[in-house]
Design a protein around this motif. Structure first.
Motif, mmCIF file in Angstrom:
data_model
loop_
_atom_site.group_PDB
_atom_site.id
_atom_site.type_symbol
_atom_site.label_atom_id
_atom_site.label_comp_id
_atom_site.label_asym_id
_atom_site.label_seq_id
_atom_site.Cartn_x
_atom_site.Cartn_y
_atom_site.Cartn_z
ATOM 1 N N TRP A 129 -0.885 5.667 1.990
ATOM 2 C CA TRP A 129 0.102 5.242 0.233
ATOM 3 C C TRP A 129 -1.096 4.426 -0.326
ATOM 4 N N VAL A 130 -2.003 4.210 -0.236
ATOM 5 C CA VAL A 130 -3.493 3.474 -0.862
ATOM 6 C C VAL A 130 -3.222 3.491 -2.199
ATOM 7 N N THR A 131 -4.049 5.311 -1.851
ATOM 8 C CA THR A 131 -4.615 6.394 -2.767
ATOM 9 C C THR A 131 -3.251 6.643 -3.558
ATOM 10 N N ARG A 132 -2.183 6.939 -3.428
ATOM 11 C CA ARG A 132 -1.263 6.971 -4.389
ATOM 12 C C ARG A 132 -1.066 5.531 -5.887
ATOM 13 N N ASN A 135 -4.080 5.334 -7.574
ATOM 14 C CA ASN A 135 -3.556 6.950 -8.348
ATOM 15 C C ASN A 135 -2.515 6.188 -9.563
ATOM 16 N N ASP A 136 -2.038 6.019 -9.364
ATOM 17 C CA ASP A 136 -0.883 5.393 -10.683
ATOM 18 C C ASP A 136 -1.282 4.439 -11.445
ATOM 19 N N TYR A 137 -2.175 3.203 -10.563
ATOM 20 C CA TYR A 137 -3.145 2.441 -11.293
ATOM 21 C C TYR A 137 -3.647 3.334 -11.925
ATOM 22 N N LYS A 138 -4.420 4.067 -11.920
ATOM 23 C CA LYS A 138 -5.720 4.947 -12.809
ATOM 24 C C LYS A 138 -4.886 5.567 -14.008
ATOM 25 N N HIS A 142 -5.421 4.926 -17.932
ATOM 26 C CA HIS A 142 -5.364 6.312 -18.753
ATOM 27 C C HIS A 142 -4.204 5.708 -19.409
ATOM 28 N N LEU A 143 -3.430 5.844 -19.323
ATOM 29 C CA LEU A 143 -2.067 5.754 -20.693
ATOM 30 C C LEU A 143 -2.409 5.023 -21.287
#
Length: 271
Positions: A129-132, A135-138, A142-143
């Motif tokens: 969950w933390v990794t997701r 990744n979502d934050y990254k 990035h966007l």
């Protein structure tokens, strides 16, 4: 305000504390301790940190920060606890204590392994969950970075086109100025040449008049008029210098002849 110790539950001794939340201004304000942030950290999270620091000597560990896990319902907890107690092996008739201890130890290790597996699965799920979230934050960062980059590149292209357009207009204006300057300079040169030619013609006429002045000073009127006819040298010289001067000369002859006729001068009259 008060603290009450509960020791009626086996293996679950705990306390209930009633606290009156008074803020730094002396006001009753619970949100001061639970809501908002202080020095960039949540106040409620700081309370949990300080509680964990005090209780670490008793073997208690702080829960995962930012975890979305929910507390297990107390009824469900006791149900699982009773099931675990029911699974405890019962001593068999004639079984030695050492044998029962070994069998109980095996069962306990099995249960411990099962709970450890569940704990690892929960930790793995929490890590995922933390990794997701990371990744979502990254991806979001990035966007946003890509959008800002595209916007800056578009603005840069627009500015570049404006600079090129301005430079083109400047070059066109400079070229027109050069053409206009050259045209005016050519016009000035032509006028200067015309003026110089007229000046030279005037000087030649003056020189011609001076050359003939002494020679024809004592000439009578009839001879002077005869001298200005088309076949005479002075007429041809004036025509060579300026063709328009011959027309003026003819006009002068006509007017002078009319004047003489009106005045009726003597044939040998001098002028």
């Amino acid at each position: 305000m008060s603290i009450m110790c509960h020791d009626d539950e086996t293996g679950n001794t705990h306390c209930h504390a009633f606290i009156q939340p008074i803020d730094q201004k002396g006001h009753l304000n619970a949100s001061f301790f639970t809501d908002g942030k202080e020095n960039g950290r949540s106040r409620y999270s700081r309370l949990q940190d300080s509680y964990a620091e005090v209780m670490c000597s008793l073997g208690l560990q702080r829960g995962m920060k930012g975890s979305k896990a929910r507390h297990k319902d107390i009824k469900k907890f006791y149900t699982e606890l009773n099931q675990a107690i029911e699974n405890v092996p019962i001593p068999q008739k004639g079984e030695l204590a050492t044998d029962y201890y070994e069998r109980f130890q095996e069962q306990l290790e099995t249960l411990s392994a099962a709970y450890l597996k569940k704990g690892l699965e929960r930790e793995r799920a929490a890590d995922e969950w933390v990794t997701r979230k990371i990744n979502d934050y990254k991806k979001q960062i990035h966007l946003e970075h890509q959008n800002q980059k595209q916007l800056l590149e578009q603005n840069l292209r627009t500015l570049s086109l404006q600079v090129i357009e301005s430079r083109t207009h400047y070059q066109e204006a400079e070229h027109k100025i050069q053409e206009t300057s050259a045209m005016y300079q050519q016009l000035i040169d032509n006028k200067e040449q015309e003026l110089s030619a007229l000046t030279n013609q005037l000087q030649e006429i003056q020189d011609l008049i001076l050359n003939y002045e002494n020679e024809y000073r004592t000439m009578n009127v009839a001879d002077f008029l005869a001298l200005l006819k088309e076949d005479t040298p002075i007429y041809q010289s004036l025509a060579a210098i300026d063709p328009e001067s011959t027309q003026l000369l003819s006009t002068f002859q006509d007017r002078f002849q009319n004047h003489l006729q009106q005045a009726e001068p003597e044939p040998d009259q001098r002028f």
